[in-house]
Enzyme design. Structure first.
Site, mmCIF file in Angstrom:
data_model
loop_
_atom_site.group_PDB
_atom_site.id
_atom_site.type_symbol
_atom_site.label_atom_id
_atom_site.label_comp_id
_atom_site.label_asym_id
_atom_site.label_seq_id
_atom_site.Cartn_x
_atom_site.Cartn_y
_atom_site.Cartn_z
ATOM 1 N N HIS A 1 0.704 -1.215 -0.075
ATOM 2 C CA HIS A 1 -0.041 -0.020 -0.225
ATOM 3 C C HIS A 1 0.935 1.079 -0.142
ATOM 4 O O HIS A 1 0.658 2.118 -0.760
ATOM 5 C CB HIS A 1 -1.043 0.034 1.115
ATOM 6 C CG HIS A 1 -1.538 1.232 1.562
ATOM 7 N ND1 HIS A 1 -2.536 1.615 1.057
ATOM 8 C CD2 HIS A 1 -1.330 2.167 2.530
ATOM 9 C CE1 HIS A 1 -2.953 3.036 1.328
ATOM 10 N NE2 HIS A 1 -2.296 3.247 2.324
ATOM 11 N N ASP B 1 6.428 21.300 -26.985
ATOM 12 C CA ASP B 1 6.315 20.100 -26.256
ATOM 13 C C ASP B 1 7.429 20.124 -25.152
ATOM 14 O O ASP B 1 8.028 20.927 -24.748
ATOM 15 C CB ASP B 1 6.494 18.947 -27.537
ATOM 16 C CG ASP B 1 5.959 17.516 -26.938
ATOM 17 O OD1 ASP B 1 6.255 17.047 -25.906
ATOM 18 O OD2 ASP B 1 5.319 16.965 -27.678
ATOM 19 N N TRP C 1 7.216 -0.223 4.036
ATOM 20 C CA TRP C 1 7.777 0.441 2.721
ATOM 21 C C TRP C 1 8.984 1.164 3.024
ATOM 22 O O TRP C 1 9.892 1.312 1.920
ATOM 23 C CB TRP C 1 6.725 1.527 2.265
ATOM 24 C CG TRP C 1 6.870 3.018 2.951
ATOM 25 C CD1 TRP C 1 6.393 3.443 3.853
ATOM 26 C CD2 TRP C 1 7.722 3.880 2.403
ATOM 27 N NE1 TRP C 1 6.869 4.698 4.348
ATOM 28 C CE2 TRP C 1 7.442 5.044 2.985
ATOM 29 C CE3 TRP C 1 8.245 4.136 1.225
ATOM 30 C CZ2 TRP C 1 8.194 6.353 2.937
ATOM 31 C CZ3 TRP C 1 8.979 5.615 1.055
ATOM 32 C CH2 TRP C 1 8.738 6.490 1.873
ATOM 33 N N SER D 1 12.949 5.632 -13.978
ATOM 34 C CA SER D 1 11.708 6.315 -14.507
ATOM 35 C C SER D 1 11.770 7.901 -13.892
ATOM 36 O O SER D 1 11.659 8.956 -14.621
ATOM 37 C CB SER D 1 10.523 5.633 -14.380
ATOM 38 O OG SER D 1 9.340 6.485 -14.697
ATOM 39 N N SER D 2 11.571 7.977 -12.510
ATOM 40 C CA SER D 2 11.623 9.285 -12.057
ATOM 41 C C SER D 2 12.743 10.035 -12.409
ATOM 42 O O SER D 2 12.605 11.306 -12.392
ATOM 43 C CB SER D 2 11.484 9.168 -10.464
ATOM 44 O OG SER D 2 10.669 8.172 -10.260
ATOM 45 N N HIS E 1 13.517 11.737 3.456
ATOM 46 C CA HIS E 1 12.878 12.987 3.615
ATOM 47 C C HIS E 1 12.695 13.964 2.504
ATOM 48 O O HIS E 1 11.641 14.875 2.529
ATOM 49 C CB HIS E 1 13.502 13.790 5.029
ATOM 50 C CG HIS E 1 12.514 14.677 5.406
ATOM 51 N ND1 HIS E 1 11.647 14.212 6.437
ATOM 52 C CD2 HIS E 1 12.440 16.017 5.122
ATOM 53 C CE1 HIS E 1 10.535 15.272 6.402
ATOM 54 N NE2 HIS E 1 11.118 16.282 5.957
ATOM 55 N N GLU F 1 12.336 12.909 -0.266
ATOM 56 C CA GLU F 1 11.154 12.312 -0.969
ATOM 57 C C GLU F 1 9.863 12.888 -0.420
ATOM 58 O O GLU F 1 8.695 13.161 -1.231
ATOM 59 C CB GLU F 1 11.379 10.914 -0.805
ATOM 60 C CG GLU F 1 9.844 10.028 -1.029
ATOM 61 C CD GLU F 1 9.770 10.090 -2.762
ATOM 62 O OE1 GLU F 1 11.010 10.407 -3.321
ATOM 63 O OE2 GLU F 1 8.682 9.445 -3.135
ATOM 64 N N TYR G 1 9.304 16.077 0.444
ATOM 65 C CA TYR G 1 8.978 17.275 -0.319
ATOM 66 C C TYR G 1 8.771 16.976 -1.657
ATOM 67 O O TYR G 1 8.045 17.907 -2.151
ATOM 68 C CB TYR G 1 10.225 18.365 0.231
ATOM 69 C CG TYR G 1 10.076 18.568 1.619
ATOM 70 C CD1 TYR G 1 9.029 19.436 2.006
ATOM 71 C CD2 TYR G 1 10.884 17.854 2.470
ATOM 72 C CE1 TYR G 1 8.786 19.713 3.407
ATOM 73 C CE2 TYR G 1 10.787 18.163 3.890
ATOM 74 C CZ TYR G 1 9.638 18.995 4.315
ATOM 75 O OH TYR G 1 9.582 19.057 5.793
ATOM 76 N N SER H 1 -1.194 27.477 -5.567
ATOM 77 C CA SER H 1 -0.736 28.800 -6.030
ATOM 78 C C SER H 1 -1.427 29.063 -6.977
ATOM 79 O O SER H 1 -1.335 30.527 -7.350
ATOM 80 C CB SER H 1 0.752 28.910 -5.778
ATOM 81 O OG SER H 1 1.275 28.610 -4.498
ATOM 82 N N HIS I 1 15.434 13.084 11.868
ATOM 83 C CA HIS I 1 14.098 13.231 13.041
ATOM 84 C C HIS I 1 13.242 11.997 12.763
ATOM 85 O O HIS I 1 12.299 11.876 13.443
ATOM 86 C CB HIS I 1 13.481 14.525 12.634
ATOM 87 C CG HIS I 1 12.846 14.471 11.347
ATOM 88 N ND1 HIS I 1 12.536 15.709 10.835
ATOM 89 C CD2 HIS I 1 12.201 13.560 10.436
ATOM 90 C CE1 HIS I 1 11.867 15.687 9.590
ATOM 91 N NE2 HIS I 1 11.701 14.450 9.630
ATOM 92 N N HIS I 2 13.655 11.060 11.763
ATOM 93 C CA HIS I 2 12.777 9.866 11.755
ATOM 94 C C HIS I 2 13.160 9.014 12.577
ATOM 95 O O HIS I 2 12.709 7.825 12.541
ATOM 96 C CB HIS I 2 12.615 9.227 10.245
ATOM 97 C CG HIS I 2 12.146 10.175 9.282
ATOM 98 N ND1 HIS I 2 10.855 10.033 8.657
ATOM 99 C CD2 HIS I 2 12.716 11.254 8.542
ATOM 100 C CE1 HIS I 2 10.380 11.114 8.091
ATOM 101 N NE2 HIS I 2 11.582 11.828 7.717
ATOM 102 N N THR J 1 7.283 26.878 5.340
ATOM 103 C CA THR J 1 5.799 26.391 4.863
ATOM 104 C C THR J 1 4.706 27.552 5.726
ATOM 105 O O THR J 1 3.860 27.729 5.044
ATOM 106 C CB THR J 1 5.906 25.229 5.790
ATOM 107 O OG1 THR J 1 7.125 24.373 5.492
ATOM 108 C CG2 THR J 1 4.404 24.397 5.490
ATOM 109 N N LYS K 1 4.192 30.133 3.274
ATOM 110 C CA LYS K 1 3.315 29.604 2.208
ATOM 111 C C LYS K 1 1.913 29.931 2.431
ATOM 112 O O LYS K 1 0.909 30.302 1.855
ATOM 113 C CB LYS K 1 3.621 28.225 1.601
ATOM 114 C CG LYS K 1 4.763 28.154 0.853
ATOM 115 C CD LYS K 1 5.201 26.889 0.368
ATOM 116 C CE LYS K 1 6.108 27.004 -0.668
ATOM 117 N NZ LYS K 1 5.791 27.338 -1.738
ATOM 118 N N ARG L 1 1.634 1.336 15.200
ATOM 119 C CA ARG L 1 1.361 1.206 13.720
ATOM 120 C C ARG L 1 1.833 -0.184 13.311
ATOM 121 O O ARG L 1 2.619 -0.870 13.884
ATOM 122 C CB ARG L 1 1.918 2.314 12.731
ATOM 123 C CG ARG L 1 3.312 2.072 12.796
ATOM 124 C CD ARG L 1 4.122 3.444 12.169
ATOM 125 N NE ARG L 1 3.889 3.488 10.781
ATOM 126 C CZ ARG L 1 4.818 3.929 9.884
ATOM 127 N NH1 ARG L 1 5.833 4.775 10.508
ATOM 128 N NH2 ARG L 1 4.706 4.000 8.619
#
Lengths: 184, 541
Positions: free
Chosen positions: B92, B121, B157, B185-186, B269, B271, B273, B284, B318-319, B344, B347, B466
C-alpha cells in the site's frame, strides 16, 4: 528544434545524468563516511576494531569507573556465552584483564564473531582494548569451551559526567558465511 | 518588453515555425488505437497516460488500504494472516508513494509545463515515452511478487534492515528491481522537466515570471535527481546483503543496521517534499483564480520553496530519534525540522492573504484547495509535534505518525492532485465537468477523510502501535470509526472516476478560459488544448 537548442539540451542532460550518477556514488560513499563519523564522534557505541597500544598513564586514583559486561547471543547461535564477572570497578588509566566464557553446546563446529558496543555512546571512544576476542573470529569445536580474553583500559580523558560504562557483546553465528580472516 | 527580446523574437519564430511544421508532418498520420499510446512522444498523450496510470494505482493501493481497514475493524485476527497484513501495509505504501502520487505529479508536469512556459512540447519526447512505459513493468513486478511462494515484501515501505535482509521473503529481489525501475523512470522524468524549463521557455518568460507550478516542479526535479539515486544505492545494498553476502547492514560482518536508516532517510525526507512541492504550485495557481486576485507574495513563494528544498537535506534523522543518537544530534535535527515550519508558514500565510478580501467563489477546485490549506496545515502541526525530540519518544511508531503523514499526503498531496484535475479538466477535455457531481465528490471525500484520519491521532496518543494486524480491545471503538471513514473515502473516489469519464465523453463546451479569474499561458490556448501546444512562441506580457 534549432541546432543551438539541441546542443544546450545535450549539455544540460549530460550535467544532470552526471549529477544522478554522482549521487548514486554518494549513497555508497555514505557507508565509509558513516563509519568514520561514528568512530570520530564515538556515537552509536562503536568501539575501535583493532588493538590500541597502552602507554603507561598516570593512573587516576581519584576516580572510579564502574564497568559492566553484557553478553548476548543471536538466536541461531548454539553457544553459551557470558562474562567472567558482571561488573568491576576500575581507575582510569589502569590496564585491566578479564575474560568471557564461551561453550559450544552443539555437536557441530561453529564459528562466532562478537560485536562490541559501549553505552553511553559518548564513552565509546575512551574505552580502549589492547586485546580482545572480538578482533578475530572464534572457532569452537563441538562441545568445546574456551576462555576469551579481554584486556582494556579506560582513557583518563573520559568526561567526568560518565561514571559507568557498559560493554555489551553480541555473538553472531557466522559459520555458514565462510569468512576467512578477521572482519576488518 | 525590452528591445532585446523584440529583436530576438522574429528569428525565434521562424525557427520554431519550421520546427513545428516538421513535427506536424511527422504526426499527420499519427497511429491510432494502442499504437498511438505505445509510441506516443506527445506531452499531452504521455501526461494522460501518467494520470490514468496513477489513478489505477491509487485504486489498487486503496484496495489494499480497504483490506487493512477491514482487518482492523475489530480486534483479533478475522480476515487475513499477519504476514499478509504486513504485505498489504508495505505494498500500500509503496504503490501510493511511487505509483499514485509521484506519477500523478509527473503527468501534471507533462500536461502543463509546456503549455505554461509557451513551449511546443517537452524537450526530450522519446525519453518521455520511455520513462512512462517502464513504470507499468515496475509495478507488475512488484505486484506479482505477492503471488510468489513466501509472499511479497512484508517489511514496510521503509524496508528497514534487517527486516529486508536477514528476515525478508525470497521475493525481495523483485522488490529491489521494481524500485530500481521506478527510480530510473523518475530520474528520466526529472531530467526532462529540467531541460524543458531551462531551455524551452518562450522568449520573455523570465525566471521570476514562471508560474509557481513550474517553479515548484523545477525544484522537485532537482530533489529527484539528488535523492532517487541514493534510494537506488540503498536498495542495491539490501540486494547484495541478502543475496551476495555483503555486510553493509549486518553487524556480524562489521556493518550497521542503523546506517540503513540514515541512508534511507537521506533519500526519504527529500522524498516527502518531492510529494508536496508540486502541490504548493497547484494551490498557488488555483487560489488566486477563485479569489480573483494576484497571488500574494510571488517572490517569497519561490524563495520559501527553495529553502524548504535545501532544509529537506538536513532533517532526515528526525525519523530516527529513538535509535539512540547523541543529544547534540537530536537537538540539531529537531531545530532544523522546526525551521522548515517557517517557509511553510510563509506559504500558508500567502495563500490566506491571497484570499483575503478577494471575490471568492467556491467551485470544486477551490473547495479542494481550501481543504488542502486547512488539512495540510493540521498535518504540518502534528509534524511539529513529532519534531519535538522528547515528545517523539512517545509518538514514535504509533498511529499518531500514521495520522500525521496521511494528513500531509492524502489531504495534502492527493487533494491538490484532485484540485488540479478539476481545475484543468476543461482545458484537457474541452468540456466542463459536472459541477454538482464535483461538489458531491468533494463533500463526501472531505468528511470521510477526516473520519478516517482524525481519530488516528487519538489512537496514537493512547499508544496503539502502527503496522499491527491486531490490537488491544480498548482501541476497538475508535478503530471501527476509522474503518467506516476509510470505506466511505474509498467509495467516494468512484464518484471522481464517474465524473472524469462523463467529462471526457461530453458536457457543456468549455471556453478557452473557463475560469474568468485564471491567469497563465495555458488559458490562451483553445479548449481542448491542441495536440501541439505553442507552435509559435506566445507573447509574454
Amino acid at each position: 528544434m534549432s541546432n543551438n537548442q539541441g546542443k544546450s539540451n545535450r549539455k544540460l542532460i549530460g550535467i544532470l545524468i552526471a549529477g544522478a550518477v554522482g549521487m548514486f556514488g554518494f549513497g555508497f560513499a555514505l557507508v565509509p563516511l558513516y563509519d568514520v563519523l561514528c568512530e570520530q564522534l564515538g556515537i552509536n557505541g562503536k568501539t575501535q576494531n583493532s588493538a590500541s597500544t597502552y602507554k603507561p598513564f598516570t593512573i587516576d586514583e581519584s576516580r572510579t569507573i564502574t564497568i559492566e559486561f553484557m553478553a548476548q547471543i543471536q538466536s541461531d547461535m548454539p553457544w553459551e556465552f557470558k562474562p567472567e564477572v558482571k561488573r568491576m570497578r576500575v581507575h582510569p588509566g589502569e590496564l585491566v584483564r578479564t575474560h568471557f566464557k564461551a561453550k559450544n553446546l552443539s555437536l557441530k563446529d561453529t564459528i562466532g564473531q562478537a560485536i562490541p558496543s559501549v553505552s553511553p555512546g559518548q564513552g565509546a571512544a575512551y574505552f580502549n582494548k589492547t586485546e580482545c576476542f572480538c578482533f578475530n573470529q572464534q572457532r569452537l569445536m563441538a562441545k568445546e569451551s574456551a576462555e576469551l580474553p579481554l584486556i582494556f583500559f579506560v582513557d583518563p580523558d573520559l568526561p567526568d559526567s560518565i561514571t559507568t560504562l557498559t560493554l555489551s557483546y553480541t555473538l553472531y553465528n557466522i559459520t555458514d558465511r565462510g569468512y576467512v580472516g578477521s572482519v576488518e | 518588453m525590452n528591445t532585446l527580446t523584440r529583436e530576438a523574437e522574429p528569428n525565434m519564430e521562424i525557427g520554431q515555425v519550421e520546427a513545428a511544421s516538421d513535427h506536424q508532418d511527422e504526426h499527420q498520420q499519427h497511429p491510432s488505437g494502442i499504437k498511438r499510446w505505445l509510441f506516443t512522444t506527445n506531452h499531452k498523450d504521455i501526461g494522460t497516460l501518467y494520470l490514468w496510470f496513477s489513478f489505477i494505482m491509487f485504486l489498487t493501493g486503496g484496495a489494499m488500504a480497504m483490506v487493512i481497514r477491514a482487518e482492523l475493524f475489530q480486534p483479533g485476527l478475522q480476515l487475513i494472516e499477519p504476514n499478509f497484513f504486513n504485505q498489504m501495509t508495505t505494498i500500500h505504501g509503496l504503490i501510493m508513494v511511487f505509483g499514485a502520487v509521484m506519477p500523478a505529479f509527473t503527468g501534471l508536469a507533462n500536461w502543463l509545463i509546456p503549455m505554461m512556459i509557451g513551449a511546443p512540447d517537452m524537450a526530450l519526447p522519446r525519453m518521455n515515452n520511455w520513462s512512462f512505459w517502464i513504470l507499468p513493468f515496475a509495478f507488475t513486478i512488484l505486484l506479482s511478487s505477492l503471488f510468489m511462494e513466501g509472499g511479497g515484501p512484508n517489511f514496510g515501505w521503509t524496508f528497514y534492515a534487517p527486516l529486508s535482509t536477514t528476515y525478508s521473503p525470497d521475493s525481495t529481489a523483485l522488490f529491489v528491481f521494481s524500485i530500481h525501475i521506478m527510480g530510473i523512470s523518475s530520474i528520466m522524468g526529472a531530467i526532462n522537466v529540467i531541460v524543458t524549463i531551462v531551455n524551452m521557455r518562450a522568449p520573455g518568460m523570465t525566471w521570476m515570471k514562471l508560474p509557481l507550478f513550474v517553479w515548484t516542479w523545477l525544484i522537485t526535479a532537482f530533489l529527484l535527481i539528488a535523492v532517487m539515486p541514493v534510494l537506488a544505492g540503498v536498495v542495491t545494498m539490501v540486494l547484495t546483503d541478502k543475496y551476495f553476502g555483503t555486510s553493509f547492514f549486518d553487524a556480524a560482518g562489521g556493518g550497521d543496521p542503523v546506517m540503513f536508516q540514515h541512508i534511507f532517510w537521506f533519500f526519504g525526507h527529500p522524498e516527502v517534499y518531492i510529494m508536496i512541492l508540486p502541490s504548493f504550485g497547484i494551490i498557488s495557481a488555483i487560489v488566486p483564480t477563485f479569489s480573483r486576485k494576484r497571488l500574494f507574495g510571488y517572490a517569497s513563494m519561490v524563495y520559501a520553496t527553495s529553502s524548504i528544498a535545501i532544509l529537506s537535506f538536513l532533517v532526515w534523522a528526525h525519523h530516527m530519534f529513538t535509535t539512540g543518537m547523541p543529544v547534540f544530534a537530536e537537538l540539531f535535527f529537531m531545530y532544523c525540522t522546526m525551521l522548515i515550519a517557517v517557509p511553510t508558514g510563509v506559504k500558508v500565510f500567502n495563500w490566506i492573504a491571497t484570499m483575503w478580501r478577494g471575490s471568492l467563489t467556491f467551485e470544486t477546485p477551490m473547495l479542494f484547495a481550501i481543504a488542502f490549506i486547512i488539512l495540510f496545515t493540521i498535518g504540518g502541526f502534528s509534524g511539529i509535534m513529532l519534531a519535538i525530540t522528547p515528545a517523539d519518544f512517545q509518538y514514535h511508531d504509533t498511529y499518531f505518525v500514521v495520522a500525521h503523514f496521511h494528513y500531509v499526503l492524502v489531504t495534502g498531496a492527493i487533494f491538490s492532485i484532485m484540485a488540479a484535475a478539476y481545475y484543468w479538466l476543461p482545458k484537457w477535455t474541452g468540456n466542463m465537468y459536472d459541477e454538482r457531481l464535483g461538489k458531491i465528490h468533494f463533500w463526501c471525500s472531505v468528511i470521510s477523510v477526516n473520519v478516517l484520519f482524525f481519530p488516528m491521532h487519538f489512537l496514537g496518543l493512547a499508544g496503539m502501535p502502527r503496522r499491527i494486524p491486531d490490537y488491544a480491545v480498548q482501541f476497538a471503538d475508535v478503530n471501527q470509526i476509522v474503518s467506516i471513514g476509510g470505506f466511505a473515502f474509498g467509495l467516494s473516489q468512484f464518484i471522481f472516476l464517474a465524473l472524469v469519464i462523463k467529462c471526457i465523453r461530453g458536457g457543456e463546451k468549455a471556453a478557452a478560459k473557463p475560469w474568468e479569474g485564471a491567469e497563465g499561458l495555458e488559458w490562451t490556448l483553445p479548449s481542448p488544448a491542441p495536440y501541439h501546444s505553442f507552435t509559435t512562441p506566445p507573447e509574454i506580457k
